[in-house]
Design an enzyme around this catalytic site. Structure first.
Site, mmCIF file in Angstrom:
data_model
loop_
_atom_site.group_PDB
_atom_site.id
_atom_site.type_symbol
_atom_site.label_atom_id
_atom_site.label_comp_id
_atom_site.label_asym_id
_atom_site.label_seq_id
_atom_site.Cartn_x
_atom_site.Cartn_y
_atom_site.Cartn_z
ATOM 1 N N TYR A 198 29.255 42.186 63.949
ATOM 2 C CA TYR A 198 29.922 40.822 63.771
ATOM 3 C C TYR A 198 29.138 39.850 62.991
ATOM 4 O O TYR A 198 29.856 39.180 61.792
ATOM 5 C CB TYR A 198 29.999 40.307 65.138
ATOM 6 C CG TYR A 198 30.616 38.679 65.084
ATOM 7 C CD1 TYR A 198 32.004 38.723 64.875
ATOM 8 C CD2 TYR A 198 30.100 37.680 65.479
ATOM 9 C CE1 TYR A 198 32.768 37.205 64.894
ATOM 10 C CE2 TYR A 198 30.683 36.366 65.604
ATOM 11 C CZ TYR A 198 31.844 36.228 65.203
ATOM 12 O OH TYR A 198 32.375 34.901 65.455
ATOM 13 N N SER A 241 30.886 32.410 61.027
ATOM 14 C CA SER A 241 30.181 32.098 62.444
ATOM 15 C C SER A 241 28.849 31.902 62.059
ATOM 16 O O SER A 241 28.364 31.931 60.815
ATOM 17 C CB SER A 241 30.435 33.275 63.229
ATOM 18 O OG SER A 241 29.678 33.177 64.419
#
Length: 267
Positions: free
Chosen positions: A156, A143
């Site tokens: 995350y 990401s």
């Protein structure tokens, strides 16, 4: 007629029951690939398989990728059915929307389990097949958050950064054995990632945010990614102008990036 540039290729995609995984499955099937769709929800996978080009070529395998015995069983099913694996796309993932002070250790570990350890295990499971074939491509969906690190996404961001570094090491180790390794860094894409993101207590937050709702479509993402993988690109950033600017600044001036992030209004 789309190019059949994935004809006779077997492509195993995790997290294929929705969002990016579904879009990647559709794009790979369109290009002639034989797709293995894996996720926990087998009924959802079967629905998606039925919509793919040449549905009879594809295979659905229900598995929880955090359960090593289920992953091993899935791997055996793939080889039994197809006899080979050409691409492994580690797409399954779990996001977060909570401040560090509000995030329990159980939630920290749950995110790391899905976004890091499970990817490591499935890759280590498939790797001997690739080394024996002296061919194969392993792709990890990281990401932009794993490159930048922003508020509300600490666990995350950390997990996505960890899998990026692990992939870099893997690439260096297998480069001369015919195995390619790519890492994909999506920015904001219109999926349920924010709705399913965990709050501090480890429960889905249940609502979208504006940036995700206004992001790129999964179809554009999938087409961009498959094109890049076919060109053997190893570092694939897919997102809007803001995300691409952030990635550029992160490489040129980390200090400037940190100042930018402090001023960001993200949730």
């Amino acid at each position: 007629m789309p190019k059949q540039d994935l004809k006779n290729k077997v492509i195993w995609i995790t997290g294929a029951s929705s969002g990016l995984g579904q879009a990647l499955a559709e794009e790979c099937a369109l290009r002639g690939g034989q797709v293995i769709l894996t996720a926990r929800r087998i009924a959802e996978l079967e629905k998606i398989k039925a919509t793919l080009v040449h549905p009879e070529q594809h295979l659905c395998i229900g598995a929880d990728i955090t359960d090593e015995s289920q992953v091993l069983h899935a791997y055996e099913q793939v080889l039994q059915s197809k006899g080979q694996i050409d691409w492994l796309i580690n797409n399954a993932g779990l996001s977060q929307r909570a401040l560090i002070a509000d995030t329990t250790m159980q939630t920290e570990r749950a995110i790391m389990e899905v976004d890091y350890f499970s990817q490591v295990f499935i890759t280590k499971t498939v790797l001997p097949t690739f080394l024996k074939q002296k061919s194969g491509k392993i792709a990890f969906v990281s990401s932009v958050a794993g490159l930048l690190g922003t508020q509300y996404r600490a666990s995350y961001s950390a997990a996505k950064a960890a899998i990026h570094m692990w992939a870099n090491s893997l690439r260096a180790e297998v480069a001369d054995q015919g195995v390619a390794v790519s890492v994909i860094f999506p920015g904001f894409i219109k999926t349920n990632v924010s709705i399913n993101a965990l709050n501090g207590e480890g429960k889905p937050q249940g609502h979208d945010n504006e940036a995700t709702a206004n992001g790129l479509t999964p179809e554009v993402f999938a087409k961009t990614v498959v094109n890049a993988l076919l060109k053997d690109e190893e570092y694939i950033v897919v997102g809007g102008a803001k995300e691409k600017l952030g990635v550029l600044v992160s490489r040129l001036s980390p200090t400037t990036l940190y100042k930018m992030i402090r001023k960001m209004k993200v949730k």
